[in-house]
Scaffold this motif. Sequence first.
Motif, PDB file in Angstrom:
ATOM      1  N   ASP A  51       0.827  -1.200   0.000  1.00 27.58           N
ATOM      2  CA  ASP A  51       0.000   0.000   0.000  1.00 27.58           C
ATOM      3  C   ASP A  51       0.866   1.257   0.000  1.00 27.58           C
ATOM      4  OD1 ASP A  51      -2.656   1.433   0.449  1.00 27.58           O
ATOM      5  OD2 ASP A  51      -1.567   2.052   2.235  1.00 27.58           O
ATOM      6  N   ARG A  52       1.915   1.249   0.812  1.00 25.24           N
ATOM      7  CA  ARG A  52       2.815   2.404   0.853  1.00 25.24           C
ATOM      8  C   ARG A  52       3.499   2.604  -0.488  1.00 25.24           C
ATOM      9  NH1 ARG A  52       5.715   1.425   6.755  1.00 25.24           N
ATOM     10  NH2 ARG A  52       4.013   2.275   8.036  1.00 25.24           N
ATOM     11  N   ASP A  53       3.935   1.495  -1.123  1.00 32.58           N
ATOM     12  CA  ASP A  53       4.597   1.598  -2.414  1.00 32.58           C
ATOM     13  C   ASP A  53       3.652   2.157  -3.468  1.00 32.58           C
ATOM     14  OD1 ASP A  53       6.885   0.581  -1.302  1.00 32.58           O
ATOM     15  OD2 ASP A  53       6.584  -1.463  -2.035  1.00 32.58           O
ATOM     16  N   ALA A  54       2.383   1.720  -3.411  1.00 36.02           N
ATOM     17  CA  ALA A  54       1.397   2.197  -4.384  1.00 36.02           C
ATOM     18  C   ALA A  54       1.135   3.684  -4.215  1.00 36.02           C
ATOM     19  CB  ALA A  54       0.095   1.410  -4.235  1.00 36.02           C
ATOM     20  N   ARG A  55       1.040   4.130  -2.962  1.00 40.64           N
ATOM     21  CA  ARG A  55       0.810   5.548  -2.715  1.00 40.64           C
ATOM     22  C   ARG A  55       2.014   6.381  -3.137  1.00 40.64           C
ATOM     23  NH1 ARG A  55      -0.643   6.612   3.142  1.00 40.64           N
ATOM     24  NH2 ARG A  55       0.442   4.669   3.586  1.00 40.64           N
ATOM     25  N   ALA A  56       3.220   5.843  -2.893  1.00 41.55           N
ATOM     26  CA  ALA A  56       4.431   6.561  -3.291  1.00 41.55           C
ATOM     27  C   ALA A  56       4.508   6.689  -4.808  1.00 41.55           C
ATOM     28  CB  ALA A  56       5.665   5.844  -2.753  1.00 41.55           C
ATOM     29  N   ALA A  57       4.146   5.614  -5.519  1.00 45.88           N
ATOM     30  CA  ALA A  57       4.172   5.647  -6.983  1.00 45.88           C
ATOM     31  C   ALA A  57       3.145   6.639  -7.521  1.00 45.88           C
ATOM     32  CB  ALA A  57       3.901   4.249  -7.544  1.00 45.88           C
ATOM     33  N   ALA A  58       1.963   6.659  -6.906  1.00 46.07           N
ATOM     34  CA  ALA A  58       0.925   7.596  -7.343  1.00 46.07           C
ATOM     35  C   ALA A  58       1.364   9.037  -7.108  1.00 46.07           C
ATOM     36  CB  ALA A  58      -0.377   7.306  -6.600  1.00 46.07           C
ATOM     37  N   ALA A  59       2.020   9.278  -5.971  1.00 49.90           N
ATOM     38  CA  ALA A  59       2.505  10.618  -5.677  1.00 49.90           C
ATOM     39  C   ALA A  59       3.559  11.044  -6.692  1.00 49.90           C
ATOM     40  CB  ALA A  59       3.077  10.673  -4.263  1.00 49.90           C
ATOM     41  N   ARG A  60       4.444  10.123  -7.031  1.00 52.15           N
ATOM     42  CA  ARG A  60       5.500  10.462  -8.001  1.00 52.15           C
ATOM     43  C   ARG A  60       4.887  10.769  -9.375  1.00 52.15           C
ATOM     44  NH1 ARG A  60      10.701  10.270  -7.020  1.00 52.15           N
ATOM     45  NH2 ARG A  60      12.173  10.414  -8.753  1.00 52.15           N
ATOM     46  N   GLU A  61       3.828  10.061  -9.737  1.00 46.98           N
ATOM     47  CA  GLU A  61       3.146  10.347 -10.994  1.00 46.98           C
ATOM     48  C   GLU A  61       2.557  11.758 -10.982  1.00 46.98           C
ATOM     49  OE1 GLU A  61       0.238   7.424 -11.889  1.00 46.98           O
ATOM     50  OE2 GLU A  61       1.684   5.776 -12.078  1.00 46.98           O
ATOM     51  N   ARG A  62       1.989  12.153  -9.838  1.00 43.75           N
ATOM     52  CA  ARG A  62       1.437  13.503  -9.726  1.00 43.75           C
ATOM     53  C   ARG A  62       2.527  14.549  -9.880  1.00 43.75           C
ATOM     54  NH1 ARG A  62      -1.189  11.224  -5.277  1.00 43.75           N
ATOM     55  NH2 ARG A  62       0.116  12.451  -3.841  1.00 43.75           N
ATOM     56  N   TRP A  63       3.670  14.312  -9.227  1.00 40.82           N
ATOM     57  CA  TRP A  63       4.767  15.276  -9.307  1.00 40.82           C
ATOM     58  C   TRP A  63       5.302  15.359 -10.729  1.00 40.82           C
ATOM     59  CZ3 TRP A  63       7.438  12.369  -4.745  1.00 40.82           C
ATOM     60  CH2 TRP A  63       6.668  12.540  -3.582  1.00 40.82           C
ATOM     61  N   THR A  64       5.371  14.203 -11.403  1.00 36.98           N
ATOM     62  CA  THR A  64       5.845  14.185 -12.787  1.00 36.98           C
ATOM     63  C   THR A  64       4.907  14.983 -13.682  1.00 36.98           C
ATOM     64  OG1 THR A  64       6.899  12.018 -12.493  1.00 36.98           O
ATOM     65  CG2 THR A  64       6.399  12.698 -14.749  1.00 36.98           C
ATOM     66  N   GLN A  65       3.604  14.815 -13.479  1.00 34.91           N
ATOM     67  CA  GLN A  65       2.635  15.561 -14.271  1.00 34.91           C
ATOM     68  C   GLN A  65       2.763  17.058 -14.020  1.00 34.91           C
ATOM     69  OE1 GLN A  65       0.385  14.302 -16.670  1.00 34.91           O
ATOM     70  NE2 GLN A  65       0.435  16.502 -17.090  1.00 34.91           N
ATOM     71  N   GLN A  66       2.975  17.434 -12.766  1.00 31.48           N
ATOM     72  CA  GLN A  66       3.161  18.848 -12.443  1.00 31.48           C
ATOM     73  C   GLN A  66       4.403  19.400 -13.138  1.00 31.48           C
ATOM     74  OE1 GLN A  66       0.025  19.608 -11.178  1.00 31.48           O
ATOM     75  NE2 GLN A  66       1.148  21.033  -9.866  1.00 31.48           N
ATOM     76  N   ALA A  67       5.475  18.606 -13.149  1.00 37.35           N
ATOM     77  CA  ALA A  67       6.708  19.041 -13.818  1.00 37.35           C
ATOM     78  C   ALA A  67       6.478  19.210 -15.311  1.00 37.35           C
ATOM     79  CB  ALA A  67       7.826  18.037 -13.553  1.00 37.35           C
ATOM     80  N   GLN A  68       5.733  18.280 -15.908  1.00 37.85           N
ATOM     81  CA  GLN A  68       5.448  18.376 -17.335  1.00 37.85           C
ATOM     82  C   GLN A  68       4.566  19.588 -17.642  1.00 37.85           C
ATOM     83  OE1 GLN A  68       3.823  14.470 -18.058  1.00 37.85           O
ATOM     84  NE2 GLN A  68       5.853  13.554 -18.413  1.00 37.85           N
ATOM     85  N   ASP A  69       3.639  19.882 -16.743  1.00 36.92           N
ATOM     86  CA  ASP A  69       2.792  21.066 -16.930  1.00 36.92           C
ATOM     87  C   ASP A  69       3.616  22.350 -16.907  1.00 36.92           C
ATOM     88  OD1 ASP A  69       0.625  19.412 -17.096  1.00 36.92           O
ATOM     89  OD2 ASP A  69      -0.079  19.778 -15.037  1.00 36.92           O
ATOM     90  N   LEU A  70       4.774  22.283 -16.236  1.00 38.81           N
ATOM     91  CA  LEU A  70       5.664  23.449 -16.170  1.00 38.81           C
ATOM     92  C   LEU A  70       6.638  23.493 -17.348  1.00 38.81           C
ATOM     93  CD1 LEU A  70       6.468  23.383 -12.343  1.00 38.81           C
ATOM     94  CD2 LEU A  70       5.103  25.105 -13.537  1.00 38.81           C
ATOM     95  N   GLY A  71       6.537  22.503 -18.265  1.00 34.65           N
ATOM     96  CA  GLY A  71       7.353  22.508 -19.471  1.00 34.65           C
ATOM     97  C   GLY A  71       8.556  21.594 -19.460  1.00 34.65           C
ATOM     98  N   PHE A  72       8.669  20.701 -18.486  1.00 32.25           N
ATOM     99  CA  PHE A  72       9.804  19.790 -18.402  1.00 32.25           C
ATOM    100  C   PHE A  72       9.380  18.389 -18.861  1.00 32.25           C
ATOM    101  CE2 PHE A  72      10.507  23.148 -15.341  1.00 32.25           C
ATOM    102  CZ  PHE A  72      11.836  23.488 -15.553  1.00 32.25           C
ATOM    103  N   ASP A  73      10.312  17.673 -19.499  1.00 36.16           N
ATOM    104  CA  ASP A  73       9.996  16.337 -20.000  1.00 36.16           C
ATOM    105  C   ASP A  73       9.804  15.328 -18.878  1.00 36.16           C
ATOM    106  OD1 ASP A  73      10.114  17.218 -22.606  1.00 36.16           O
ATOM    107  OD2 ASP A  73      12.249  16.731 -22.827  1.00 36.16           O
ATOM    108  N   THR A  74      10.621  15.444 -17.832  1.00 35.46           N
ATOM    109  CA  THR A  74      10.567  14.478 -16.734  1.00 35.46           C
ATOM    110  C   THR A  74      10.684  15.202 -15.394  1.00 35.46           C
ATOM    111  OG1 THR A  74      12.970  14.165 -16.669  1.00 35.46           O
ATOM    112  CG2 THR A  74      11.712  12.736 -18.166  1.00 35.46           C
ATOM    113  N   LEU A  75      10.395  14.483 -14.344  1.00 35.74           N
ATOM    114  CA  LEU A  75      10.554  15.028 -12.997  1.00 35.74           C
ATOM    115  C   LEU A  75      12.022  15.321 -12.722  1.00 35.74           C
ATOM    116  CD1 LEU A  75       9.440  15.723 -10.188  1.00 35.74           C
ATOM    117  CD2 LEU A  75       9.642  13.295  -9.591  1.00 35.74           C
ATOM    118  N   GLN A  76      12.905  14.420 -13.186  1.00 34.29           N
ATOM    119  CA  GLN A  76      14.336  14.622 -12.967  1.00 34.29           C
ATOM    120  C   GLN A  76      14.827  15.897 -13.656  1.00 34.29           C
ATOM    121  OE1 GLN A  76      12.919  11.644 -13.369  1.00 34.29           O
ATOM    122  NE2 GLN A  76      13.427  11.023 -11.266  1.00 34.29           N
TER     123      GLN A  76
END
Length: 225
Positions: A159-184
């Motif tokens: 459950d913790r791993d799933a929540r962490a993965a979902a959070a990382r997906e949200r952060w990645t989407q936010q980064a892409q919305d700001l014009g970046f290809d990836t979170l990194q």
Amino acid sequence: MATTDPERPRASADGALEPHLPCDRLPDGTWVYAPVGAMLVVASGQRVVCHACGDALSAVTGVHTARHGMDLGTYRARFGLNRKQSLIAPVLGEARRVEGLRRWESNELVRTGLEQGREMARTGVLHDLGRAAQPPGTRRAQGRLAASREGASVALRADRDARAAAARERWTQQAQDLGFDTLQAYLAARVRDGSSAHRVRTELGCGGSVAVRLLAQMDDAPGRR
């Protein structure tokens, strides 16, 4: 007809009750000055009555209960109170609630600190810290082990791993919305321009401690220029 207990304090000569008149007795014979199992509120909500002595206080504090040879937990247990029962007068409690909201709304450091605490609780860091503070073999330590990272059940870890993965997906989407290809790529850019953890937290919508950790990971990345 009710019997008169010769040991019980009586009314004064003019019929008025003496201050600190007890209202009940514990099985061991100790007089109590507020109903067992409840807080007695007086003075229009500005005071609560100490069960042990009858003093009307703005709050029954640890300093006060120590005068009766008890800590707050022992006090609650002795007088039949729930272990989470507030010992604060309603007026003071409301004043503290209002002040807490004011600080939350006006103080960014308070908001960031609370967010970090929630993140530490979500990731299990608080469990680990609490377990480390408990003597080995105690019941509380065993309970904390079950909730820690290494002691968690397979289902809890999943459950913790799933929540962490979902959070990382949200952060990645936010980064892409700001014009970046990836979170990194986003994080690398923020490290290069010396951005604060607060900016990262605001832009990604993550916790303050998460923002600090993400930036630190980029600092530690091999080959970073």
